[in-house]
Design an enzyme around this catalytic site. Structure first.
Site, PDB file in Angstrom:
ATOM      1  CG  HIS A  93      -2.132  -0.877   1.036  1.00 47.48           C
ATOM      2  ND1 HIS A  93      -3.129  -0.579   0.253  1.00 47.48           N
ATOM      3  CD2 HIS A  93      -2.493  -1.914   1.956  1.00 47.48           C
ATOM      4  CE1 HIS A  93      -4.079  -1.598   0.273  1.00 47.48           C
ATOM      5  NE2 HIS A  93      -3.617  -2.263   1.285  1.00 47.48           N
ATOM      6  CB  CYS A 145      -1.923   3.892  -4.329  1.00 47.26           C
ATOM      7  SG  CYS A 145      -3.285   2.274  -4.933  1.00 47.26           S
TER       8      CYS A 145
END
Length: 319
Positions: A93, A145
């Site tokens: 993440h 991301c």
């Protein structure tokens, strides 16, 4: 006797098992890259450090916590000498945090999210790159991301200005974005302390102490003045631009094997092109692969002009 140049790597895969943030393909990504580093790029198994969160029996030193990741990277840089090739692959993440710099109320800073939520920010990577010995290189591939710009103030070679399909939408199902919203991260880290403040840095410093990111340990004035820049050998291949998400594909969409879309695209590019590829070519070709698969994330390249056209991981031999 002439010294043989070293090839060193740190590979981090965070799947966050048994949590609301669970991903499926991140550990597969780094295991595949480990195999590629050995077979194609001449890395020795002994010089590749792997940090994953797949096994609860893992020792505390091999879990991808913020402190362990930074320690592994720092140790790798400490060993580096002129001519050495360093590589960091992160799959997990990412997030964006509000900037503390005055006059930039809408600006955000990029960070990766370790398994213990001890954020590692763009400033940490800038500090790391600044320590690389002259003549050595550090390539960072971040399949997460908001990873564009993950090395603070690194020059953009391929970025948001390089495409014109900004309004496209992802056509694939059974994927999960590799991002944890800032609000969720703040809620988690604030639950670890008894402090009543909306400043996430204060919570991280209280809980992680000196292991917290440099970005939270500097004053606003220090941040405004910026970290001393110098010509460097840092190379960032990001899975997307800073305002985009990167996809984690579930087994249903990948014939039983989960993967990160960008990591998988790079593997496809390397398999289809046996000869030497420049850093620029790897990113451009990975963009083409992702576009052909229906993704709308746009990998970016940040580095010096010279490194943009240098050979990816300085591959020595044609295959």
């Amino acid at each position: 006797m002439e010294r043989k140049n070293k090839r060193l790597a740190v590979l981090v895969g965070c799947n966050y098992p048994n949590t609301p943030n669970e991903l499926r393909g991140c550990i597969n990504d780094v295991l595949a890259m480990k195999d590629t580093l050995v077979k194609r790029f001449g890395f020795d198994h002994a010089n590749i450090q792997l940090l994953t969160d797949d096994d609860p029996k893992n020792s505390s030193s091999t879990m991808p916590t913020g402190a362990n990741i930074k320690q592994a990277l720092s140790s790798m840089v400490d060993k580096a000498e002129a001519g050495d090739v360093l590589y960091f692959h992160y799959s997990g993440h990412g997030t964006r945090i509000p900037s503390k710099i005055h006059g930039h109320p809408f600006r955000h800073e990029e960070a990766i999210v370790s398994c213990d939520f001890n954020l590692i920010t763009d400033l940490d990577f800038r500090q790391l790159v600044n320590r690389i010995p002259k003549g050595a290189s550090l390539t960072i591939l971040s399949d997460s991301c908001h990873s564009g710009g993950l090395i603070d103030k690194e020059k953009e070679q391929i970025g948001p200005s390089s495409f014109d399909d900004k309004n496209a939408t992802l056509k694939l199902s059974d994927h999960k974005p590799k991002t944890i919203p800032y609000e969720s991260i703040f809620q988690h880290v604030s639950s670890l302390t008894n402090i009543n403040t909306t400043d996430i840095g204060t919570h991280l410093l209280e809980f992680f102490g000196s292991d917290a990111s440099l970005r939270f340990r500097l004053t606003s004035r220090d941040l405004e003045e910026g970290v001393l820049l110098k010509p460097d050998e840092g190379i960032l291949l990001s899975g997307c631009q800073s305002d985009e998400t990167s996809a984690d594909m579930s087994p249903n969409m990948s014939n039983g094997k989960a993967y990160g879309a960008f990591s998988n695209a790079v593997q496809i590019v390397l398999k289809e092109n046996k000869g030497k590829l420049s850093n620029r070519e790897v990113v451009v070709k990975a963009r083409d692969v992702l576009k052909g698969q229906g993704f709308v994330q746009h990998p970016c390249l940040y580095c010096s002009d010279e490194n943009a056209d240098d050979v990816f991981l300085l591959q020595m031999l044609e295959l």
